[in-house]
Structures are given as structure tokens and as C-alpha cells.
Design an enzyme around this catalytic site. Structure first.
Site, PDB file in Angstrom:
ATOM      1  N   LYS A 223       0.663  -1.206  -0.050  1.00 60.18           N
ATOM      2  CA  LYS A 223      -0.002   0.080  -0.126  1.00 60.18           C
ATOM      3  C   LYS A 223       0.742   1.291  -0.106  1.00 60.18           C
ATOM      4  CE  LYS A 223      -4.383  -1.618   1.608  1.00 60.18           C
ATOM      5  NZ  LYS A 223      -5.472  -1.496   2.739  1.00 60.18           N
ATOM      6  N   ARG A 257      -3.806  -9.916   5.174  1.00 65.47           N
ATOM      7  CA  ARG A 257      -4.391  -9.941   3.825  1.00 65.47           C
ATOM      8  C   ARG A 257      -3.354  -9.605   2.774  1.00 65.47           C
ATOM      9  NH1 ARG A 257      -6.815  -6.462   0.139  1.00 65.47           N
ATOM     10  NH2 ARG A 257      -8.508  -7.412  -1.069  1.00 65.47           N
TER      11      ARG A 257
END
Length: 278
Positions: A223, A257
Site C-alpha cells: 500500500k 491479507r
């Protein structure tokens, strides 16, 4: 609580579990467009399973900032295609669907069997979501977001991000509990309506969420908080992802995740060995 219940069976999260990401979208921020055909989807699913993931998370609607709108019919079609393939070739692997739409969650669960519902909006983008998951009884990933994917990164602001995310969880959990529902996983929502600084404050204080009594999922893979800080690209962010996943495990994360399953599984094994004194 270190377990969830799916299809009447308890899934223990006492030893952290890796959730492998399968994006069947054309425009996800890291791997959009790679997994749209049956062959490519199954290659990815086989890879996720072989590398040791305990859950497969299927996304059919990119929720990155500025992503294209996908109508409910198209999202349902994409999800159904992928979930059917997983059920056919890996029927025992738990599946999660990444959707904020109650109708999509209901249809997939009714037509293809029980799946985890991973809602990036925490029930804020569809007011029928809570009653739907309560009726279905399947695990529900309650994620924090400020705003919507369309505007979440337009000057996100908090007086105290840790306190405010915790207050959001407390209020949402109470609403779900009032419906008799307790099959909940919490996700702090890294990157969803948060600056890089907000994300690292949440990571630093992750222990502040443990006493809420539900498993914690961390979705931090490749991210912005990694690649913007390090001045690299998402493709170069594997090492940073592994560092943050390891920190998350040390702070109590129950589910990681990730795009890169093998590396996350290795992090879980190393942290587990350290804690056991092996």
C-alpha cells in the site's frame, strides 16, 4: 476471541492465518487485469493455496481511490465466476468476498454456499449489510473507512485517529451485537481515508484494539504507506510489506491479507517460532 465460524465449523485464528488476494478486476492498484480468464484465475488460486494461505479473498470491484464504478450486476457476475471455480477445484478452502453490497453478499452465500463477507465500508455504504450478515451468520470483516472510495483520500482528518477508529468499531459492534451477531473480524482500514501518518499511528497502537475482543485483520500489502514513504513503486514494496506484516504479527494480528502469500506465511512461521522459543 481467536476464532470465527463458517458453515458451522470453527476456524481457529490463534495461530495467525494468511489471506491470499485474488482480484478479478481490471483496475486494482497492484494486479488489476491479471486474473480475468478461467486459466489465469485458477493459476492464481493454485498459487495461493500451494503457498500456504488459509483463506482466499476475492475482489471484483476495485476500491482504490478514483477507481471506476462497477454496477451490482457486473460485480456479482465477476465474483460468482471466481467463487465457482474455487469451489470446484479447492472446495475445502474458506473463501472471502470483498463487497460492501448486501445484495451481492446475500446472493453469493445463497447460490454458492457460505463465504466470509469482507466489507470495506463497515456497513456505512449499504444500510442493509448488518441485517444481512446477521441473517446469514457468516463471518463479517468490519473495516473502518472515512468517507467513500471516491473521496476518502481528499484531505482525511482526525483529532485522534486511534481513538476515533476505536469509537467507530465500538459503535458498529454494538449494532451488530444488538442483532444477535458476534461472528466479527476487525480491520483498521489502512489506506482508507487516512494519510501515511495516520496509518503509522494506527500500526503503532494496534494493541489498543485487542481488548475489543475480536480477531484483527491487517491489510497492508504493497500500500501507499509503504511505497510513498520509501519513495518506490508498489512493485518494489514487497520488502516493506513483509516488515509491516511482521510488526503486525508481533502486535497481535490474526489475519494477514496479502498479495504475496509465501512471504507472509514465512513471517508467520518466524514470529510463531520466536514466541514458542524454538
Amino acid at each position: 476471541m481467536t476464532e470465527i465460524v463458517l458453515e458451522g465449523e470453527k476456524i481457529s485464528l490463534e495461530s495467525p492465518v494468511v489471506m491470499g488476494i485474488l482480484n478479478v478486476t481490471p483496475d486494482s492498484f497492484y494486479d488489476g487485469g491479471k486474473y480475468t480468464s478461467e486459466l489465469k484465475i485458477m493459476e492464481r488460486v493454485d498459487e495461493i493455496v500451494e503457498q500456504g494461505a488459509g483463506i482466499i479473498d476475492v475482489g471484483a470491484y476495485s476500491t482504490r481511490s478514483g477507481a471506476a464504478f462497477v454496477d451490482e450486476k457486473e460485480e456479482l457476475s465477476r465474483l460468482s465466476f471466481a467463487v465457482e471455480l474455487i469451489r470446484k477445484y479447492h472446495p475445502r478452502v474458506p473463501v472471502s468476498i470483498d463487497t460492501f453490497r448486501a445484495g451481492v453478499a446475500r446472493e453469493i452465500n445463497h447460490c454458492l454456499g457460505p463465504v466470509i463477507v469482507n466489507d470495506i465500508s463497515g456497513g456505512t455504504m449499504d444500510d442493509k449489510m448488518f441485517e444481512t450478515v446477521a441473517e446469514l451468520g457468516v463471518p463479517y470483516i468490519l473495516m473502518h473507512i472515512q468517507g467513500t472510495p471516491k473521496d476518502m483520500q481528499v484531505n482525511p482528518h482526525y483529532e485522534d485517529v486511534v481513538r476515533e477508529v476505536r469509537a467507530f468499531f465500538t459503535e458498529r459492534i454494538a449494532r451488530l451485537n444488538a442483532l444477535g451477531f458476534n461472528n466479527i473480524i476487525l480491520d483498521q482500514g489502512f489506506g482508507f481515508g487516512k494519510t501515511v501518518g495516520h496509518n503509522y499511528q494506527l500500526l503503532d497502537k494496534m494493541e489498543s484494539f485487542l481488548d475489543l475482543g475480536y480477531p484483527l485483520l491487517v491489510g497492508i500489502s504493497r500500500k501507499t504507506m509503504i511505497w510513498r514513504l520509501l519513495e518506490i513503486t508498489p512493485k518494489e514494496a514487497l520488502n516493506g510489506t513483509t516488515v509491516l506484516n511482521t510488526i503486525s504479527l508481533l502486535k497481535g494480528a490474526n489475519i494477514l491479507r496479502v498479495h504475496d502469500v509465501r512471504e507472509a506465511v514465512e513471517a508467520v512461521k518466524i514470529v510463531k517460532a520466536m514466541k514458542m522459543g524454538l
